[in-house]
Design an enzyme around this catalytic site. Sequence first.
Site, PDB file in Angstrom:
ATOM      1  N   ARG A   1       0.777  -4.987  -5.435  1.00 57.02           N
ATOM      2  CA  ARG A   1       0.789  -6.136  -4.528  1.00 57.02           C
ATOM      3  C   ARG A   1       1.120  -7.341  -5.427  1.00 57.02           C
ATOM      4  O   ARG A   1       0.537  -7.493  -6.480  1.00 57.02           O
ATOM      5  CB  ARG A   1      -0.561  -6.296  -3.836  1.00 57.02           C
ATOM      6  CG  ARG A   1      -0.841  -5.106  -2.903  1.00 57.02           C
ATOM      7  CD  ARG A   1      -2.063  -5.303  -2.068  1.00 57.02           C
ATOM      8  NE  ARG A   1      -2.428  -4.095  -1.318  1.00 57.02           N
ATOM      9  CZ  ARG A   1      -1.813  -3.695  -0.205  1.00 57.02           C
ATOM     10  NH1 ARG A   1      -0.803  -4.389   0.267  1.00 57.02           N
ATOM     11  NH2 ARG A   1      -2.184  -2.593   0.417  1.00 57.02           N
TER      12      ARG A   1
ATOM     13  N   THR B   1       4.314   2.679   5.403  1.00 58.41           N
ATOM     14  CA  THR B   1       2.910   2.238   5.427  1.00 58.41           C
ATOM     15  C   THR B   1       2.137   3.132   6.387  1.00 58.41           C
ATOM     16  O   THR B   1       2.683   3.570   7.402  1.00 58.41           O
ATOM     17  CB  THR B   1       2.758   0.771   5.896  1.00 58.41           C
ATOM     18  OG1 THR B   1       1.366   0.494   6.093  1.00 58.41           O
ATOM     19  CG2 THR B   1       3.501   0.489   7.185  1.00 58.41           C
TER      20      THR B   1
ATOM     21  N   ASP C   1       2.510  -0.477  11.579  1.00 58.46           N
ATOM     22  CA  ASP C   1       2.505  -1.846  12.162  1.00 58.46           C
ATOM     23  C   ASP C   1       3.788  -2.617  11.882  1.00 58.46           C
ATOM     24  O   ASP C   1       3.780  -3.848  11.836  1.00 58.46           O
ATOM     25  CB  ASP C   1       1.314  -2.644  11.607  1.00 58.46           C
ATOM     26  CG  ASP C   1       1.377  -2.779  10.091  1.00 58.46           C
ATOM     27  OD1 ASP C   1       0.578  -3.558   9.532  1.00 58.46           O
ATOM     28  OD2 ASP C   1       2.259  -2.114   9.470  1.00 58.46           O
TER      29      ASP C   1
ATOM     30  N   ASP D   1      -0.149   2.121   8.227  1.00 61.84           N
ATOM     31  CA  ASP D   1      -0.658   1.289   9.332  1.00 61.84           C
ATOM     32  C   ASP D   1       0.155   1.379  10.617  1.00 61.84           C
ATOM     33  O   ASP D   1      -0.322   0.962  11.673  1.00 61.84           O
ATOM     34  CB  ASP D   1      -0.704  -0.192   8.892  1.00 61.84           C
ATOM     35  CG  ASP D   1      -1.602  -0.388   7.691  1.00 61.84           C
ATOM     36  OD1 ASP D   1      -1.432  -1.407   6.994  1.00 61.84           O
ATOM     37  OD2 ASP D   1      -2.452   0.480   7.438  1.00 61.84           O
TER      38      ASP D   1
ATOM     39  N   ARG E   1      -5.316  -2.118   8.596  1.00 59.95           N
ATOM     40  CA  ARG E   1      -5.257  -3.582   8.421  1.00 59.95           C
ATOM     41  C   ARG E   1      -5.484  -4.254   9.775  1.00 59.95           C
ATOM     42  O   ARG E   1      -6.519  -4.084  10.374  1.00 59.95           O
ATOM     43  CB  ARG E   1      -3.958  -4.015   7.768  1.00 59.95           C
ATOM     44  CG  ARG E   1      -4.246  -4.850   6.508  1.00 59.95           C
ATOM     45  CD  ARG E   1      -3.147  -4.759   5.513  1.00 59.95           C
ATOM     46  NE  ARG E   1      -1.862  -4.680   6.124  1.00 59.95           N
ATOM     47  CZ  ARG E   1      -1.008  -5.716   6.192  1.00 59.95           C
ATOM     48  NH1 ARG E   1      -1.337  -6.865   5.663  1.00 59.95           N
ATOM     49  NH2 ARG E   1       0.163  -5.582   6.744  1.00 59.95           N
TER      50      ARG E   1
ATOM     51  N   GLY F   1       0.842  -1.200   0.000  1.00 59.55           N
ATOM     52  CA  GLY F   1       0.000   0.000   0.000  1.00 59.55           C
ATOM     53  C   GLY F   1       0.876   1.249   0.000  1.00 59.55           C
ATOM     54  O   GLY F   1       1.781   1.361   0.815  1.00 59.55           O
TER      55      GLY F   1
ATOM     56  N   ASP G   1       4.828  -4.663   5.878  1.00 60.31           N
ATOM     57  CA  ASP G   1       5.390  -5.962   6.272  1.00 60.31           C
ATOM     58  C   ASP G   1       5.415  -6.957   5.110  1.00 60.31           C
ATOM     59  O   ASP G   1       6.335  -7.766   5.004  1.00 60.31           O
ATOM     60  CB  ASP G   1       4.680  -6.528   7.508  1.00 60.31           C
ATOM     61  CG  ASP G   1       3.270  -6.993   7.200  1.00 60.31           C
ATOM     62  OD1 ASP G   1       2.695  -6.518   6.197  1.00 60.31           O
ATOM     63  OD2 ASP G   1       2.761  -7.856   7.940  1.00 60.31           O
TER      64      ASP G   1
HETATM   65  O1  F6P Z   1      -1.557  -1.420   4.300  1.00 55.43           O
HETATM   66  C1  F6P Z   1      -2.096  -0.172   3.979  1.00 55.43           C
HETATM   67  C2  F6P Z   1      -3.568  -0.319   3.707  1.00 55.43           C
HETATM   68  O2  F6P Z   1      -4.103   0.939   3.407  1.00 55.43           O
HETATM   69  C3  F6P Z   1      -4.352  -0.923   4.853  1.00 55.43           C
HETATM   70  O3  F6P Z   1      -4.574  -0.002   5.900  1.00 55.43           O
HETATM   71  C4  F6P Z   1      -5.606  -1.363   4.135  1.00 55.43           C
HETATM   72  O4  F6P Z   1      -6.309  -2.373   4.829  1.00 55.43           O
HETATM   73  C5  F6P Z   1      -5.020  -1.912   2.831  1.00 55.43           C
HETATM   74  O5  F6P Z   1      -3.823  -1.191   2.603  1.00 55.43           O
HETATM   75  C6  F6P Z   1      -5.932  -1.745   1.645  1.00 55.43           C
HETATM   76  O6  F6P Z   1      -5.318  -2.443   0.567  1.00 55.43           O
HETATM   77  P1  F6P Z   1      -5.625  -2.036  -0.953  1.00 55.43           P
HETATM   78  O7  F6P Z   1      -5.041  -0.686  -1.197  1.00 55.43           O
HETATM   79  O8  F6P Z   1      -4.932  -3.119  -1.737  1.00 55.43           O
HETATM   80  O9  F6P Z   1      -7.123  -2.022  -1.094  1.00 55.43           O
END
Ligand code: F6P
Length: 319
Positions: free
Chosen positions: A72, A125, A129, A127, A171, A11, A103
């Site tokens: 991803r 990130t 985390d 998050d 997340r 992300g 991560d």
């Molecule tokens: O890891 C960052 C994040 O924004 C999380 O907080 C969220 O759950 C996820 O990515 C969303 O993923 P995507 O952008 O693939 O929908």
Amino acid sequence: MKRIGVLTSGGDAPGMNAAVRAVVRKAIYHEMEVFGVYQGYLGLMNGQIQQLDRGSVGDIIHHGGTVLRSARCLEFKTLEGQKKGIKQLEKYGIEGLVVIGGDGSYRGAKALTEHGFPCVGVPGTIDNDIPGTEFTIGFDTALNTVIDAIDKIRDTASSHERTFVVEVMGRHAGDLALWSGLAGGAETILIPEASYDINRIVAKLKRGQERGKKHSIIVVAEGVTDGRELGKVIEKMTNFDTRVSVLGHMQRGGAPSAADRVLASRLGAYAVELLMEHKGGRAVGIERNQIVDYDIIEALAKPHKIDQRMYELSQELSI
Ligand code: F6P
């Protein structure tokens, strides 16, 4: 080490561009060549690699997102995918790689490290985390985005005497919810790291109304439950006019805050220093305002912890 690469993965987060800029500028300052890998590990496997110069990262420090784009990439979890990536790195003569991401990105960097390719992880990130660092790049900006949203929601909640559920990202982590709930003065904060009793939440809302409270804000981390469902349950149990705002991907964008730009610059530059010293398999972070580094494999083994005292404080201040 004379030739390094840099990529952003997972992300995106505000401040990633500042980190990329710091990696490129630091490397060039120390007479190294630096290559950008576009679209994260997907681009690495497909050879989307281009040499960068100091001008490549001009005028980006204040923009959210990542000029190297991100993706991803499930294929990079496989041995074949990792070998494809290493082949590309060898093809371009790249001797070390800076990976900016969360991560999932660290797992890719760990795999490359285990294949003997020097990598350094930079925590990027929203998050917050990533074990081993108090703050990740993007968290401060996302936090301020959420606060801005909560303040706006509070205006309409008080005008209509409503209860609002605000769902935030993170997340499986509750940092965005906890920090934004505390800063936004939320009456209730729900995080994955702490259990909750819906009956107690409802009783607190009713007590608030009895003492004349005109509105309430409940901040819920996406890792706890679906905010919309929570709103329905609360409205059913209290009969209070309730609305739900799911903030979603706006938390990922926006101009990075000064704190994120400085953090990103410090961490990106330090990652290059480690590669210059041939120290691969490391992750960089910040602890008590000191830039630190630690073994990336050990980092991933550690569980992310929420600041328990801060959680207790949020409970006390929202009596
Ligand atoms: O890891 C960052 C994040 O924004 C999380 O907080 C969220 O759950 C996820 O990515 C969303 O993923 P995507 O952008 O693939 O929908």
